[in-house]
Design an enzyme around this catalytic site. Structure first.
Site, PDB file in Angstrom:
ATOM      1  N   TRP B 319       0.838  -1.206   0.000  1.00 48.31           N
ATOM      2  CA  TRP B 319       0.000   0.000   0.000  1.00 48.31           C
ATOM      3  C   TRP B 319       0.869   1.250   0.000  1.00 48.31           C
ATOM      4  O   TRP B 319       0.525   2.270  -0.586  1.00 48.31           O
ATOM      5  CB  TRP B 319      -0.921   0.006   1.233  1.00 48.31           C
ATOM      6  CG  TRP B 319      -1.832   1.197   1.287  1.00 48.31           C
ATOM      7  CD1 TRP B 319      -3.059   1.297   0.705  1.00 48.31           C
ATOM      8  CD2 TRP B 319      -1.584   2.442   1.946  1.00 48.31           C
ATOM      9  NE1 TRP B 319      -3.594   2.531   0.964  1.00 48.31           N
ATOM     10  CE2 TRP B 319      -2.707   3.272   1.719  1.00 48.31           C
ATOM     11  CE3 TRP B 319      -0.529   2.955   2.701  1.00 48.31           C
ATOM     12  CZ2 TRP B 319      -2.814   4.563   2.216  1.00 48.31           C
ATOM     13  CZ3 TRP B 319      -0.616   4.245   3.187  1.00 48.31           C
ATOM     14  CH2 TRP B 319      -1.752   5.029   2.949  1.00 48.31           C
ATOM     15  N   HIS B 320       2.032   1.183   0.659  1.00 53.08           N
ATOM     16  CA  HIS B 320       2.879   2.369   0.785  1.00 53.08           C
ATOM     17  C   HIS B 320       3.568   2.759  -0.510  1.00 53.08           C
ATOM     18  O   HIS B 320       4.087   3.857  -0.622  1.00 53.08           O
ATOM     19  CB  HIS B 320       3.912   2.172   1.892  1.00 53.08           C
ATOM     20  CG  HIS B 320       3.328   2.373   3.255  1.00 53.08           C
ATOM     21  ND1 HIS B 320       2.663   1.376   3.927  1.00 53.08           N
ATOM     22  CD2 HIS B 320       3.277   3.467   4.056  1.00 53.08           C
ATOM     23  CE1 HIS B 320       2.236   1.844   5.082  1.00 53.08           C
ATOM     24  NE2 HIS B 320       2.579   3.100   5.189  1.00 53.08           N
ATOM     25  N   GLY B 321       3.584   1.868  -1.472  1.00 57.38           N
ATOM     26  CA  GLY B 321       4.179   2.250  -2.738  1.00 57.38           C
ATOM     27  C   GLY B 321       4.434   1.034  -3.599  1.00 57.38           C
ATOM     28  O   GLY B 321       4.545  -0.077  -3.107  1.00 57.38           O
TER      29      GLY B 321
END
Lengths: 389, 468
Positions: B319-321
């Site tokens: 989700w963070h990248g």
């Protein structure tokens, strides 16, 4: 506490509202003197600009650039940074004794190598005497003025490297020792990236021994302070607003010397090397030879029979007033603005001494030397194969 | 548009507040919806269509779910197709290039990557949309029949770009009825300004330090410089992100909303389990509510527990990248949490407080190294520098220079990352409410002034969270 919440709400809203009203009411400025750049004008609205996102980014820059009391806000930030004990900002060190010193950029080694190669080739292809004066910037000479423990990226070895590579065939004028010997004197501006006339004088004396003229003594000049409120480029770049201004001093030879300064592209000439109206403007360094021009031609009655071509950046502007005592003609070309070709020019005026003057950083970033010297090669190429000599 | 910009503070916000409070209550959602769309469209106008699409689709699915409540199978189909669309949009826009590159390298193909810019806030509003659908499906909240109210939920500008991720059930009643007033407004201003100061005064300046240290090859860094750098990054990312959450919560208050808290002094944690209860709380809650618990959580045996942890932390990282470093970072935490669950928490309990704290901070900082280098090799080299394997010694002049020119900033930042200021506030409130407000009001206004000064001056105002 209802009362305090009310007060806070009202003050905050008033703060936001008043500033945005003032923003709308106040006239736009075109240029920021302290920041030394053009400010964003009101962006033009079009659907195309809006959809591409250009409008919004221009609008944001516009608001920031035209923000009311902009200079006051910058002052507040500057004060806060000092309280935080910050010793550099935006690539400028806040040095000791009020000196701002430029932190060297990451070296563009490819461009530097190309510049060296191009100049060497140029020197080898010509019978003229070619000199190169690589001016050290203040960070190289006044390293004792750096903030404690600061270690600028580019060290003296780059200077030595340039010197070593240019040396064969080119008369390299190394002014480091001459300047370092006088580091306690006012040889660099504190708020600007240039050397002062006094700094240039010591470089000139060193140049004399390489170029073969007897430099005048310091006593042969009258020193005239023409302004004491010069805030230079480093002041603008640093954002540090708690710095004392510089003074500008002109070194005028006591002997009578009449010269004529011709700004060729501008079709204008002057009887003085100094353009004092710049002292009333922001960029006061332009008092020397009116700042940077594509081509300046100086004729002086020295009767030495010597002619000099200088290819340079702005460091030369303070040096020329000294050199002018030893040449009948000095032609000054700034390759950033000079769009003609060098070789025919040299031939036309019968120039046989060529001096490059660059400061140690700008030389590695200068991409226009190639342009005019490549021009030289082109002409020669044409001459040898196209036309019979 | 970002909150920490002059344009937002001095043009957008005053105008929105003006309209919001000038219109009768029943039009206020409309004002918010419209201004949220403008806010969103400001940076990348084209993606407004994407947000419209997402809003319309999820609105329709919500109504469908309401209509087919009784028919479990149909409702289930609606649920899955909606999740498929939402996750599909996220995959396409956020992970498209990453997946194509992965396929190319695995299959030896050379599919062209579209290289689309990431739509701002897509990771946040997609998760909110999914929470709506799931909440309605589970009967935790009624379907929203009012399109404006639903659009307001999806696009609400205070938390559109960087959270908190608000689950629909926690806010559904506020969408219809909320109380505005001087008290909540004043509280909102204080909270917003605190967040603004965190972002503009602390995070941006810490970011400058990290940027300077990061630009050197790791082999040039001494031990002290490397630790200073990663500490600066840890503080930067905390103040950047939590500052943004504070601004969101403060803005919410100004419009009468109460958003859930997102950060609770994560760096004072005594173990990693606690850290993740204090860091990006709304994301953790989302994954717990909508992934971990539906998968069975910890109630279906040891094997399932570790599988579920793996899935959740793989997804959290992702989700963070769209990058391997983020996945690795997520799995790194998954592993630590699994170990803590298995035995580490037990073992840590008798240890002195500072040992537990040191253990936690060390693991967090090493985690940030993984997080901040997209290039795994560069991350490894940085780790070497941290442990003195770069061969540049313990410290040098440069390390001393960075330390003493940033000491004040770091000390302020460290202090601000603990409950110290909050404790002072509580003490003052106990002694005299008037005294607290008499001090807090000018303090708040000073931070606002100082932040304005930094924003006016800012040539440096990057916003880290656009990538998420």
């Amino acid at each position: 506490m209802h009362l305090f919440n009310k007060i806070l709400t009202i003050i905050t809203l008033a703060f936001l509202a008043v500033l945005s009203f003032l923003f709308v009411l106040m006239p736009d400025r075109d240029f920021s003197e302290t920041e030394n750049r053009m400010l964003q004008k009101k962006p033009l609205f079009s659907w195309h600009n809006l959809i591409s996102g250009k409008f919004s980014s221009a609008a944001e820059t516009y608001l920031a650039d035209q923000f009311v009391f902009r200079d006051m806000w910058v002052n507040i930030k500057s004060a806060a940074e000092l309280m935080l004990q910050k010793k550099d900002n935006n690539g400028v060190y806040f040095g000791k004794d009020g000196y701002l010193l430029q932190q060297p950029e990451e070296l563009n080694t490819a461009l530097l190598a190309e510049n060296i190669a191009v100049i060497k080739q140029f020197a080898e292809s010509r019978p003229d005497r070619v000199y190169f004066l690589l001016a050290p910037t203040s960070v190289l000479i006044l390293d004792d003025k750096l903030p404690s423990f600061a270690e600028p990226r580019q060290k003296l070895d780059t200077f030595d490297m340039i010197k070593a590579q240019l040396a064969p065939g080119i008369h390299f004028i190394d002014t480091r020792d001459a300047l370092a010997a006088h580091r306690e004197e006012y040889i660099y501006y504190k708020t600007d990236h240039h050397w002062t006339s006094r700094g240039a004088y010591y470089a000139y004396r060193e140049a004399g021994s390489v170029m073969g003229f007897t430099a005048l003594d310091l006593d042969d000049f009258t020193v005239e302070q023409v302004c004491d409120n010069f805030y230079g480029t480093l002041y603008s770049k640093s954002g540090n607003r708690f710095i004392q201004p510089d003074s500008i001093r002109l070194f005028k030879p006591q002997r009578e010397l009449s010269c004529r300064v011709e700004y060729v592209n501008e079709k204008r000439s002057a009887g003085s090397l100094y353009e004092t109206e710049h002292l009333r403007k922001k960029d006061k360094y332009s008092v020397f030879l009116d700042g940077n021009h594509a081509l300046i031609r100086i004729t002086a009655q020295n009767e030495t029979g010597r002619k000099l071509l200088i290819i340079k950046d702005s460091y030369a502007n303070t040096l020329v007033p000294f050199l002018v005592n030893h040449y009948d003609e000095i032609h000054i070309i700034d390759p950033r603005y000079f769009n003609s070709q060098l070789a025919p020019y040299i031939k036309q005026y019968g120039l046989n001494e060529i001096l490059f003057v660059y400061n140690a950083f700008s030389f590695a970033e200068e991409s226009s030397i190639r342009k005019i010297v490549a021009g030289v090669q082109e002409i020669q190429g044409d001459g040898s194969c196209g036309y019979p000599k | 548009m970002v909150f920490s910009s002059l344009f937002f503070l001095f043009i957008f916000l005053p105008l929105v507040l003006l309209f919001y409070y000038a219109v009768p209550r029943r039009y206020r959602n409309f004002v918010l919806f419209l201004s949220s769309l403008i806010f969103y469209a400001w940076g990348e106008p084209v993606y407004i269509l994407l947000m419209f699409f997402s809003t319309a689709v999820n609105y329709t699915y919500g109504l469908l779910l309401a209509a087919y409540r009784e028919k479990k199978n149909v409702a289930r189909g609606v649920l899955f197709s909606s999740i498929f669309i939402n996750a599909g949009l996220l995959c396409f826009f956020k992970y498209g290039d990453f997946l194509l590159q992965l396929i190319n390298s695995l299959m030896g193909t050379s599919l062209a990557c579209p290289g689309l810019p990431l739509p701002i806030g897509i990771s946040f509003y997609t998760f909110q949309a999914m929470s709506y659908i799931i909440d309605v499906y589970r009967g935790n909240a009624p379907a929203q029949r009012n399109f404006i109210a639903f659009g307001t939920y999806i696009s609400l500008f205070p938390q559109l770009i960087a959270g908190p991720i608000i689950r629909y059930q926690t806010i559904s009643s506020q969408l219809v009825k909320r109380m505005e007033g001087f008290d909540s407004f004043g509280e909102g201003v204080r909270r917003f300004v605190a967040g603004l100061g965190k972002k503009v005064l602390l995070a941006n300046n810490l970011g400058l330090l990290w940027q300077q240290i990061q630009q050197f090859p790791s082999s040039d860094l001494t031990v002290i410089t490397a630790w200073l750098g990663i500490t600066a990054f840890a503080l930067q990312i905390y103040f950047d992100f939590s500052g943004y959450s504070d601004m969101a919560i403060g803005l919410g208050k100004m419009f009468g909303f109460t958003f859930p808290e997102n950060f609770h002094y994560p760096y004072i944690s005594q173990n990693i389990t606690e850290f993740w209860r204090r860091w990006h709380i709304s994301l953790g809650t989302w994954f717990r509510e909508y992934v971990y618990i539906p998968l069975g959580g910890n109630r279906s045996g040891k094997g399932a527990l570790y599988r579920n942890l793996f899935i959740v932390w793989f997804l959290t990282g992702l989700w963070h990248g769209a990058g391997w470093n983020f996945i690795l970072w997520g799995l790194y935490y998954g592993l630590i949490l699994a170990l803590e669950k298995a035995f580490l928490l037990q073992r840590l309990r008798p240890a002195p407080r500072f040992i537990r704290h040191a253990y936690t901070v060390l693991l967090i900082l090493l985690g940030w190294v993984l997080f901040s280098f997209d290039n795994l090799l560069a991350g490894l080299q940085y780790l070497q520098a941290l442990f003195g394997l770069s061969g540049r010694g313990f410290f040098d002049g440069q390390a001393v220079y960075y330390c003493y020119t940033h000491a004040v900033l770091i000390v302020i930042a460290l202090l601000a990352s603990t409950p110290f200021i909050n404790n002072v506030k509580q003490k003052l409130l106990e002694r005299s409410e008037a005294l607290y407000y008499a001090l807090a009001t000018p303090a708040c206004l000073s931070v606002l002034l100082l932040s304005t000064a930094y924003l006016v001056d800012a040539t440096y105002n990057p916003f880290l969270y656009f990538r998420f």
